[in-house]
Design an enzyme around this catalytic site. Structure first.
Site, PDB file in Angstrom:
ATOM      1  N   GLY A  12     -16.745   4.876 -49.735  1.00  0.00           N
ATOM      2  CA  GLY A  12     -16.386   5.868 -50.742  1.00  0.00           C
ATOM      3  C   GLY A  12     -17.106   7.198 -50.619  1.00  0.00           C
ATOM      4  O   GLY A  12     -17.339   7.868 -51.628  1.00  0.00           O
ATOM      5  N   ARG A  66       3.447  -9.955 -49.693  1.00  0.00           N
ATOM      6  CA  ARG A  66       3.179  -8.522 -49.777  1.00  0.00           C
ATOM      7  C   ARG A  66       4.033  -7.885 -50.868  1.00  0.00           C
ATOM      8  O   ARG A  66       3.607  -6.931 -51.517  1.00  0.00           O
ATOM      9  CB  ARG A  66       3.455  -7.864 -48.423  1.00  0.00           C
ATOM     10  CG  ARG A  66       3.158  -6.356 -48.377  1.00  0.00           C
ATOM     11  CD  ARG A  66       1.779  -6.025 -48.919  1.00  0.00           C
ATOM     12  NE  ARG A  66       0.710  -6.414 -48.045  1.00  0.00           N
ATOM     13  CZ  ARG A  66      -0.018  -5.587 -47.321  1.00  0.00           C
ATOM     14  NH1 ARG A  66       0.205  -4.297 -47.349  1.00  0.00           N
ATOM     15  NH2 ARG A  66      -1.004  -6.047 -46.576  1.00  0.00           N
ATOM     16  N   ASN A 108      -3.545  12.295 -48.419  1.00  0.00           N
ATOM     17  CA  ASN A 108      -4.430  11.460 -47.612  1.00  0.00           C
ATOM     18  C   ASN A 108      -5.360  12.359 -46.802  1.00  0.00           C
ATOM     19  O   ASN A 108      -4.969  13.443 -46.376  1.00  0.00           O
ATOM     20  CB  ASN A 108      -3.597  10.588 -46.664  1.00  0.00           C
ATOM     21  CG  ASN A 108      -4.456   9.699 -45.786  1.00  0.00           C
ATOM     22  OD1 ASN A 108      -5.294   8.941 -46.277  1.00  0.00           O
ATOM     23  ND2 ASN A 108      -4.263   9.780 -44.474  1.00  0.00           N
ATOM     24  N   HIS A 110      -7.385  12.434 -43.271  1.00  0.00           N
ATOM     25  CA  HIS A 110      -7.426  11.751 -41.973  1.00  0.00           C
ATOM     26  C   HIS A 110      -8.445  12.456 -41.084  1.00  0.00           C
ATOM     27  O   HIS A 110      -8.459  13.691 -41.013  1.00  0.00           O
ATOM     28  CB  HIS A 110      -6.045  11.777 -41.314  1.00  0.00           C
ATOM     29  CG  HIS A 110      -6.014  11.043 -40.010  1.00  0.00           C
ATOM     30  ND1 HIS A 110      -5.976   9.667 -39.947  1.00  0.00           N
ATOM     31  CD2 HIS A 110      -6.046  11.486 -38.721  1.00  0.00           C
ATOM     32  CE1 HIS A 110      -5.980   9.300 -38.670  1.00  0.00           C
ATOM     33  NE2 HIS A 110      -6.017  10.386 -37.916  1.00  0.00           N
ATOM     34  N   ASP A 151       0.724   8.966 -41.256  1.00  0.00           N
ATOM     35  CA  ASP A 151       0.126  10.285 -40.965  1.00  0.00           C
ATOM     36  C   ASP A 151       1.185  11.313 -40.554  1.00  0.00           C
ATOM     37  O   ASP A 151       0.913  12.214 -39.757  1.00  0.00           O
ATOM     38  CB  ASP A 151      -0.943  10.176 -39.865  1.00  0.00           C
ATOM     39  CG  ASP A 151      -2.068   9.223 -40.225  1.00  0.00           C
ATOM     40  OD1 ASP A 151      -2.394   9.131 -41.427  1.00  0.00           O
ATOM     41  OD2 ASP A 151      -2.615   8.573 -39.322  1.00  0.00           O
ATOM     42  N   GLU A 181     -14.177  16.796 -43.841  1.00  0.00           N
ATOM     43  CA  GLU A 181     -13.562  15.950 -44.867  1.00  0.00           C
ATOM     44  C   GLU A 181     -14.060  16.273 -46.270  1.00  0.00           C
ATOM     45  O   GLU A 181     -13.265  16.423 -47.209  1.00  0.00           O
ATOM     46  CB  GLU A 181     -13.822  14.466 -44.561  1.00  0.00           C
ATOM     47  CG  GLU A 181     -13.150  13.960 -43.316  1.00  0.00           C
ATOM     48  CD  GLU A 181     -13.453  12.492 -43.062  1.00  0.00           C
ATOM     49  OE1 GLU A 181     -13.331  11.684 -44.012  1.00  0.00           O
ATOM     50  OE2 GLU A 181     -13.832  12.145 -41.926  1.00  0.00           O
TER      51      GLU A 181
END
Length: 208
Positions: A12, A66, A108, A110, A151, A181
């Protein structure tokens, strides 16, 4: 006020960067409504609870199929009423129904300059191992919107990081976190929170 839910699988560090940026005012007009992990032992859950943020684990391992997991996962997300979902090192494929429900409202982070070193199999140290094996001189990080691919969604922000002689995957990973990031993920959230981002013709547009 933008309500965000952060999804994370591990330590995290990106979550902490977001928490710190909200606290310091670098991210404005935003509240963290909750944190969800697929990993019961993820330190990210501890980070969230230490800051009074609701946090829980929902793991595919706890469900027979799932499909059952996806259904419960989506319902839990809906309960938190997010305006934006933030994937911060979340190693679970986002269900198609969730992508559709939150179209252009999932981002997101990456650890590469997409389209390099991205897609299926590229996560964590594997990204940096591949970058070093290829001998690139620049790497970095990308914040992108999430679509049905891996992505492949519209790119929102990117920041380059120099690859140095003698780098290991671990040292490169740390520098990409610190220099890219932890900077562009809070920046992206702040832009969205203040209505400065739109997706148009498959591309993310930042308004000045």
């Amino acid at each position: 006020m933008l309500r965000i839910v952060v999804l994370v699988s591990g330590g995290g560090t990106n979550l902490q960067a977001v928490i710190d940026a909200v606290s310091s005012g670098r991210i404005t007009n935003t509240e963290i409504a909750g944190v969800i992990s697929n990993n019961k032992s993820a330190y990210a859950l501890t980070r969230a609870r230490q800051h009074g943020i609701p946090a829980e684990c929902i793991s595919p391992k706890d469900f027979g199929t799932r499909e059952e997991f996806n259904s419960v996962f989506l319902e839990k997300i809906k309960e938190l009423c997010p305006d934006l979902l933030v994937l911060a090192g979340f190693l679970v494929v986002i269900p198609a129904a969730m992508v559709e429900e939150y179209r252009n409202r999932i981002i997101n982070i990456h650890p590469s300059l997409i389209p390099s070193f991205c897609g299926t199999g590229y996560y964590g140290l594997k990204v940096h191992e591949a970058a070093l094996a290829r001998g690139v001189k620049l790497t970095g990080a990308t914040v992108h919107f999430v679509d049905e691919g891996t992505d492949t969604g519209p790119i929102l922000l990117q920041k380059a990081v120099e690859v140095k002689s003698g780098d290991t995957p671990e040292t490169l990973q740390r520098r990409v976190m610190e220099e890219a990031e932890w900077k562009i993920l809070p920046q992206a959230i702040d832009l969205i929170a203040n209505g400065k981002v739109r997706v148009e013709n498959g591309a993310a547009v930042i308004e000045s």
